[in-house]
Design an enzyme around this catalytic site. Structure first.
Site, mmCIF file in Angstrom:
data_model
loop_
_atom_site.group_PDB
_atom_site.id
_atom_site.type_symbol
_atom_site.label_atom_id
_atom_site.label_comp_id
_atom_site.label_asym_id
_atom_site.label_seq_id
_atom_site.Cartn_x
_atom_site.Cartn_y
_atom_site.Cartn_z
ATOM 1 N N LYS A 106 4.492 47.549 61.799
ATOM 2 C CA LYS A 106 4.890 47.176 60.431
ATOM 3 C C LYS A 106 6.304 46.580 60.423
ATOM 4 C CE LYS A 106 6.557 51.866 59.663
ATOM 5 N NZ LYS A 106 6.107 53.213 59.302
ATOM 6 N N TYR A 126 38.037 41.215 55.154
ATOM 7 C CA TYR A 126 38.220 41.429 53.718
ATOM 8 C C TYR A 126 39.029 42.695 53.487
ATOM 9 C CZ TYR A 126 34.742 37.790 52.865
ATOM 10 O OH TYR A 126 34.073 36.599 52.829
HETATM 11 C C1 LIG Z 1 5.773 53.942 60.468
HETATM 12 C C2 LIG Z 1 4.572 54.780 60.615
HETATM 13 C C3 LIG Z 1 4.218 55.325 61.851
HETATM 14 C C4 LIG Z 1 5.056 55.150 63.108
HETATM 15 O O1 LIG Z 1 6.253 55.864 62.997
HETATM 16 P P1 LIG Z 1 7.310 55.884 64.217
HETATM 17 O O2 LIG Z 1 8.280 56.919 63.807
HETATM 18 O O3 LIG Z 1 7.922 54.528 64.269
HETATM 19 O O4 LIG Z 1 6.553 56.202 65.439
HETATM 20 C C5 LIG Z 1 3.043 56.045 61.934
HETATM 21 N N1 LIG Z 1 2.275 56.228 60.844
HETATM 22 C C6 LIG Z 1 2.580 55.737 59.622
HETATM 23 C C7 LIG Z 1 1.676 55.993 58.466
HETATM 24 C C8 LIG Z 1 3.743 54.995 59.472
HETATM 25 O O5 LIG Z 1 4.056 54.495 58.277
#
Ligand SMILES: *Cc1c(COP(=O)(O)O)cnc(C)c1O
Length: 393
Positions: free
Chosen positions: A63, A288
């Protein structure tokens, strides 16, 4: 071919040693910061995660633009690997770009969908994650497609986000799984990552799914284990594991790094080239709000990278940048597109030198940058600007 795809392909053909990338024909400047993707480290991480999971299938979470590596880059890297049973993304556009890039493996869509989007997802063989009473809708879609549709069902065992509440899940799962035009490929849950409560969550999940399986329902693969659980809960690997961060070679928590459970190698780097080098005189300021004051004459370099690219603002609170063989502190403040680095009494770097914010070397891993300034490694990877050029090396 899109301009971005041209860049990714064109530059990967040059290999790791041809720096800086000449961006032939592209509008990107050779001074734009870029993200490197280490394909062999990705494969290594898949192998070690598979071994840790007792050769169970891996549902690779990709994702948020593949945790910054580029969702298509990671999709293509995972596609030929037998250990990876499928990919999971949150946004429909990511699932579609994986299909457009030729990824044939199952894709689980973790995000919500409107009815019209459901049609498109199913037509492209994307598996929706379901947790509401949408059986009739699924049946209509199946009729339209002329074939059964595959879904996975998300159960909330205590994290309190999406997912049917575990107390109400049996009725929904029975309804969905008993429809002839619906095939349940899997049932999943997410841990709250509280080591004690996680055990209770897993118990709820197993009680529920065991009871339904005894009734003869086919639930597909049960899965729960993210990267955290790979380290923490061996009993939660079930039929498949579902990590994200670990596959990209990053330890999600500092304490996991020293356990010796998984040898993870970062598969992502953020680099840029020094844009400018100048000497400040004692008493001069930089940044800044004059955040930095030179106590004596000192050389500083400007890097053309900033928080708009994904470098956390807090990086000015102790992070270091590698240029050549030395590491230099980020000083002043990180602005949208500029970062100032203190070089010292001599002008030891030159305009055009490559600067590494993080990569796969010990000492400059993403976890090292995060630890030096109190940032989260999740923020580091997932906030990398999708517009930055990506190079697969
Ligand atoms: C992001 C996510 C994962 C993976 O999580 P990590 O901590 O990156 O391994 C697994 N399951 C779901 C539903 C997620 O949203």
């Amino acid at each position: 071919m899109s301009r971005r795809r041209f860049i990714v392909q064109g530059c990967s053909a040059l290999g790791a040693t041809a720096l800086p990338c000449p961006w032939l024909g592209a509008a990107d400047s050779s001074f734009d910061p870029w993200v490197e993707v280490h394909a062999e480290n990705l494969r290594h991480n898949v192998r070690v995660v598979s071994r840790r999971a007792g050769a169970r299938p891996i549902l690779a979470v990709a994702k948020n633009n593949g945790y910054g590596l580029g969702v298509v880059n990671v999709g293509r890297a995972f596609e030929p690997l037998p250990e990876v049973a499928g990919l999971a993304v949150v946004k429909l556009a990511e699932a579609i770009s994986l299909r457009d890039a030729g990824v044939k493996k199952p894709i689980l869509l973790l995000g919500p969908l409107e009815a019209s989007e459901l049609q498109e997802a199913l037509a492209r063989g994307i598996t929706p994650m379901v947790y509401t009473a949408m059986g009739d809708e699924l049946e209509r879609a199946a009729k339209g497609l002329g074939r059964p549709v595959a879904i996975q069902i998300c159960v909330d065992t205590g994290i309190g986000r999406v997912g049917v509440a575990h107390r109400e899940a049996a009725a929904l799962i029975q309804d969905l799984a008993s429809r002839r035009s619906v095939r349940v490929d899997g049932v999943l849950m997410t841990f709250a990552e509280d080591p004690e409560f996680d055990k209770e969550q897993l118990r709820r999940f197993l009680d529920l799914t065991d009871a339904l399986t005894k009734k003869g329902l086919k639930l597909g693969r049960r899965h729960a284990a993210s990267s955290f659980a790979l380290f923490q809960h061996e009993d939660s690997f079930l039929d498949m594991v579902r990590p994200g961060m670990a596959l990209y070679g990053i330890y999600s928590e500092a304490k996991f790094r020293t356990l010796g459970i998984l040898d993870l190698r970062p598969a992502v780097a953020l680099r840029c080239r020094v844009a400018y080098v100048k000497q400040l005189r004692a008493g001069d300021s930089a940044g800044y709000e004059r955040a930095y004051r030179a106590k004596q004459d000192v050389w500083v370099a400007t890097l053309p990278v900033g928080h708009a690219d994904g470098l956390p603002r807090v990086a000015a609170k102790g992070a270091r940048v590698r240029i050549g063989d030395a590491a230099y502190p980020i000083v002043a403040s990180v602005s949208a597109s500029h970062t100032i680095v203190e070089i010292g009494g001599e002008p030891r770097v030159r305009i055009g030198d490559v600067a590494t914010l993080f990569d796969w070397k010990e000492g400059s891993r993403p976890e090292d940058l995060a630890a030096a300034c109190g940032a989260s490694v999740y923020d580091l990877a997932m906030h990398l600007n999708p517009l930055l050029p990506r190079r697969v090396v």
